[in-house]
Design an enzyme around this catalytic site. Structure first.
Site, PDB file in Angstrom:
ATOM      1  N   GLU A 140       0.733  -1.201  -0.051  1.00 14.86           N
ATOM      2  CA  GLU A 140       0.144   0.037  -0.064  1.00 14.86           C
ATOM      3  C   GLU A 140       0.864   1.303   0.097  1.00 14.86           C
ATOM      4  O   GLU A 140       1.992   1.247   0.532  1.00 14.86           O
ATOM      5  CB  GLU A 140      -0.811   0.150   1.248  1.00 14.86           C
ATOM      6  CG  GLU A 140      -1.965  -1.149   1.261  1.00 14.86           C
ATOM      7  CD  GLU A 140      -2.709  -1.339   2.344  1.00 14.86           C
ATOM      8  OE1 GLU A 140      -3.685  -2.252   2.561  1.00 14.86           O
ATOM      9  OE2 GLU A 140      -2.693  -0.367   3.361  1.00 14.86           O
ATOM     10  N   CYS A 154       3.793   8.617   0.297  1.00 15.60           N
ATOM     11  CA  CYS A 154       4.120   7.663   1.413  1.00 15.60           C
ATOM     12  C   CYS A 154       4.637   6.271   0.997  1.00 15.60           C
ATOM     13  O   CYS A 154       3.474   5.622   0.677  1.00 15.60           O
ATOM     14  CB  CYS A 154       3.382   7.867   2.720  1.00 15.60           C
ATOM     15  SG  CYS A 154       3.775   6.643   3.823  1.00 15.60           S
ATOM     16  N   CYS A 161       6.212  -6.185   8.231  1.00 19.29           N
ATOM     17  CA  CYS A 161       7.342  -5.546   9.076  1.00 19.29           C
ATOM     18  C   CYS A 161       7.495  -6.358  10.158  1.00 19.29           C
ATOM     19  O   CYS A 161       6.924  -7.048  10.845  1.00 19.29           O
ATOM     20  CB  CYS A 161       6.896  -4.333   9.737  1.00 19.29           C
ATOM     21  SG  CYS A 161       8.272  -3.314  10.379  1.00 19.29           S
ATOM     22  N   CYS A 165       6.112  -3.228  16.496  1.00 17.65           N
ATOM     23  CA  CYS A 165       5.601  -2.260  17.391  1.00 17.65           C
ATOM     24  C   CYS A 165       4.269  -2.260  17.736  1.00 17.65           C
ATOM     25  O   CYS A 165       3.347  -2.635  16.751  1.00 17.65           O
ATOM     26  CB  CYS A 165       5.601  -0.853  16.475  1.00 17.65           C
ATOM     27  SG  CYS A 165       7.640  -0.730  16.235  1.00 17.65           S
ATOM     28  N   CYS A 168       1.109  -0.588  16.009  1.00 15.31           N
ATOM     29  CA  CYS A 168       0.918  -0.436  14.600  1.00 15.31           C
ATOM     30  C   CYS A 168       0.345  -1.578  13.760  1.00 15.31           C
ATOM     31  O   CYS A 168       0.610  -2.756  14.208  1.00 15.31           O
ATOM     32  CB  CYS A 168       2.572  -0.491  14.030  1.00 15.31           C
ATOM     33  SG  CYS A 168       2.799  -0.348  11.968  1.00 15.31           S
ATOM     34  N   GLY A 211       6.506  -1.415   6.541  1.00 13.06           N
ATOM     35  CA  GLY A 211       8.146  -1.947   6.714  1.00 13.06           C
ATOM     36  C   GLY A 211       8.888  -1.110   7.440  1.00 13.06           C
ATOM     37  O   GLY A 211       8.390   0.125   7.818  1.00 13.06           O
ATOM     38  N   SER A 265      11.487   7.111  14.905  1.00  7.59           N
ATOM     39  CA  SER A 265      10.044   6.982  15.580  1.00  7.59           C
ATOM     40  C   SER A 265      10.320   6.533  17.096  1.00  7.59           C
ATOM     41  O   SER A 265      10.815   5.641  17.517  1.00  7.59           O
ATOM     42  CB  SER A 265       9.244   5.689  14.952  1.00  7.59           C
ATOM     43  OG  SER A 265       8.221   5.506  15.244  1.00  7.59           O
ATOM     44  N   LEU A 266      10.074   7.609  17.898  1.00  6.59           N
ATOM     45  CA  LEU A 266      10.654   7.565  19.302  1.00  6.59           C
ATOM     46  C   LEU A 266       9.646   6.943  20.222  1.00  6.59           C
ATOM     47  O   LEU A 266       9.923   5.727  20.897  1.00  6.59           O
ATOM     48  CB  LEU A 266      11.131   8.897  19.638  1.00  6.59           C
ATOM     49  CG  LEU A 266      12.036   8.931  21.028  1.00  6.59           C
ATOM     50  CD1 LEU A 266      13.277   8.143  20.838  1.00  6.59           C
ATOM     51  CD2 LEU A 266      12.158  10.477  21.254  1.00  6.59           C
ATOM     52  N   ASN A 267       8.428   7.842  20.325  1.00  7.03           N
ATOM     53  CA  ASN A 267       7.286   7.006  21.002  1.00  7.03           C
ATOM     54  C   ASN A 267       7.164   6.961  22.607  1.00  7.03           C
ATOM     55  O   ASN A 267       6.254   6.337  23.099  1.00  7.03           O
ATOM     56  CB  ASN A 267       6.690   5.917  20.227  1.00  7.03           C
ATOM     57  CG  ASN A 267       6.415   6.188  18.831  1.00  7.03           C
ATOM     58  OD1 ASN A 267       6.028   7.267  18.372  1.00  7.03           O
ATOM     59  ND2 ASN A 267       6.975   5.165  17.916  1.00  7.03           N
ATOM     60  N   ASN A 342      -4.039   6.359  15.467  1.00  3.00           N
ATOM     61  CA  ASN A 342      -5.066   6.084  14.670  1.00  3.00           C
ATOM     62  C   ASN A 342      -5.510   4.797  15.032  1.00  3.00           C
ATOM     63  O   ASN A 342      -4.636   3.620  14.753  1.00  3.00           O
ATOM     64  CB  ASN A 342      -4.452   6.348  13.101  1.00  3.00           C
ATOM     65  CG  ASN A 342      -4.373   7.512  12.999  1.00  3.00           C
ATOM     66  OD1 ASN A 342      -4.989   8.595  12.978  1.00  3.00           O
ATOM     67  ND2 ASN A 342      -3.085   7.796  12.530  1.00  3.00           N
ATOM     68  N   CYS A 385      -1.271   7.069   9.381  1.00  3.95           N
ATOM     69  CA  CYS A 385      -0.383   6.284  10.085  1.00  3.95           C
ATOM     70  C   CYS A 385      -0.655   5.156  11.115  1.00  3.95           C
ATOM     71  O   CYS A 385      -1.317   5.225  11.724  1.00  3.95           O
ATOM     72  CB  CYS A 385       0.346   7.609  10.944  1.00  3.95           C
ATOM     73  SG  CYS A 385       1.802   7.250  11.791  1.00  3.95           S
TER      74      CYS A 385
END
Length: 409
Positions: A140, A154, A161, A165, A168, A211, A265-267, A342, A385
């Site tokens: 996608e 994007c 992946c 995470c 995700c 990914g 990507s810290l989070n 999301n 996202c």
């Protein structure tokens, strides 16, 4: 998804089906129909032809010379693939090439790595393209138009992946396949071919689709170099952003070899939380990750890393988290991008309320950081996202939730 320096706004999530295309999508959809199957001349048995979009310019030039043609003809071919608004997908579109050269290419090379399976249109104008790969899987790609004249594509770098995470949707899939250089590059080619007339110039590329790009670093580095080639797609290196969950050796290589932009990507602001929601932290913890960035970026001028921070209610969105984040990034030239979570099927997490995101942002700004809040785009078509992919029956396991966060979930 695309990192956008935009004022905060939450798009409403619509449950209505958008299977009927809007009239504004008519032009690209007509072109989409024409591209569903490559013409007979472009189809070939696997391995019998070279894939031109898998080569950088020097490789194309060497290949053309090996076939007995002049280097100048390689540049003409390159511009047919990427420049001059041609974006050739079949041999009949190789305009301006002499008859013998085009006949040789028809016999010995393939121009197209992806086939459009579907295009979905979200209520905010975001488009999600589903591409079929030659061997069957679907990836996608998302096109994000912006009223200010900037349109972002994007792109995906893998099918699924391996990073798992926890927030995700793609991470539920596990890793199914690395994408080839051609399969990555062609997502940007399709974006321009399908949507330039409707949206204007496609100006930005973000490797924030399906990914972990640095898990497929060789193909990602080569694809990004093709994207910024001045004789080809000619994206500005500052507008090609590669995002990673934090693979430290690959970050070092990228910063040494590429002039494109980096997003991390810290989070989370503690190893306890990051170990849980981003298992890669167990190998490359916050101290190692941020220490590496601090060391590497002190040698680069006018370069800022983008830290992405998905805000999860009750998990990483406290004011103490905001204060720790200020301390963690000291000495690292950076921008912070706050992202509203999301939701997706099977998700454990809840989005942080809007007012709390603003409060979190204000603490960071008062601490001297540059902060943006990213819009949710395309979420009613699972294009936002963290929403890409289709896990199917096989899914990676959810990890144990630390006891003190169980109430939040």
């Amino acid at each position: 998804m695309a990192a956008q320096a935009l004022p905060f706004l939450r798009w409403s999530r619509s449950a209505s089906s958008l299977s009927a295309r809007s009239s504004t999508a008519a032009a690209p959809l007509r072109l989409f129909s024409a591209l569903r199957r490559p013409p007979a001349a472009a189809r070939c048995e696997a391995g019998s032809k070279v894939m031109l979009k898998g080569m950088d310019y020097s490789e194309v030039e060497s290949w053309v010379q090996a076939q007995g043609y002049r280097p100048g003809q390689a540049l003409m071919l390159w511009k047919c693939l990427y420049g001059n608004n041609v974006w050739a997908h079949c041999h009949d579109e190789l305009t301006g090439l002499n008859k013998d050269f085009r006949k040789m290419i028809t016999e010995r090379a393939d121009l197209k790595a992806l086939t459009v399976k579907d295009i979905l249109t979200a209520s905010d104008g975001t488009r999600k393209i589903l591409f079929s790969l030659e061997d069957g899987p679907v990836i996608e790609t998302v096109i994000i138009p912006c009223a200010r004249g900037r349109t972002t594509v994007c792109v995906s770098s893998q099918v699924g992946c391996a990073m798992n995470c926890q927030f995700c949707f793609t991470g539920r899939m596990g890793l199914r396949k690395h994408l080839s250089t051609a399969e990555i590059v062609e997502q940007a080619v399709f974006a321009r071919r399908l949507f330039s007339d409707e949206f204007g110039a496609i100006t930005n590329v973000v490797f924030m689709g399906m990914g972990e790009p640095f898990h497929n670093i060789d193909n990602v580095m080569k694809a990004s170099a093709i994207m910024v080639d001045e004789q080809g797609l000619h994206f500005s290196p500052r507008k090609v952003t590669v995002s990673t969950s934090g693979l430290v050796p690959q970050i070092k290589r990228f910063l040494h070899e590429s002039n494109c932009s980096l997003a991390v990507s810290l989070n989370a602001t503690t190893d306890e939380v990051r170990n849980w929601i981003m298992p890669i932290n167990r190998k490359y913890n916050l101290n190692l990750l941020l220490g590496t960035l601090r060391e590497e970026l002190c040698l680069r001028k006018n370069y800022r890393v983008l830290f992405e921070y998905v805000m999860l209610s009750g998990v990483n969105d406290s004011m103490d988290d905001a204060k720790r984040l200020i301390d963690l990034v000291q000495g690292i030239p950076c921008k912070i991008n706050l992202i509203s979570f999301n939701p997706h099927s099977g998700s454990q997490f809840k989005p942080t309320p809007d007012e709390k995101i603003l409060e979190f942002r204000n603490v960071l700004i008062q601490g001297g950081l540059i902060v943006f809040v990213r819009l949710s785009r395309g979420d009613d078509q699972m294009a936002a996202c963290g929403q890409l992919g289709e896990p199917g029956n096989y899914q990676l396991p959810l990890l144990h939730v630390p006891e003190k966060f169980q109430v939040a979930l």
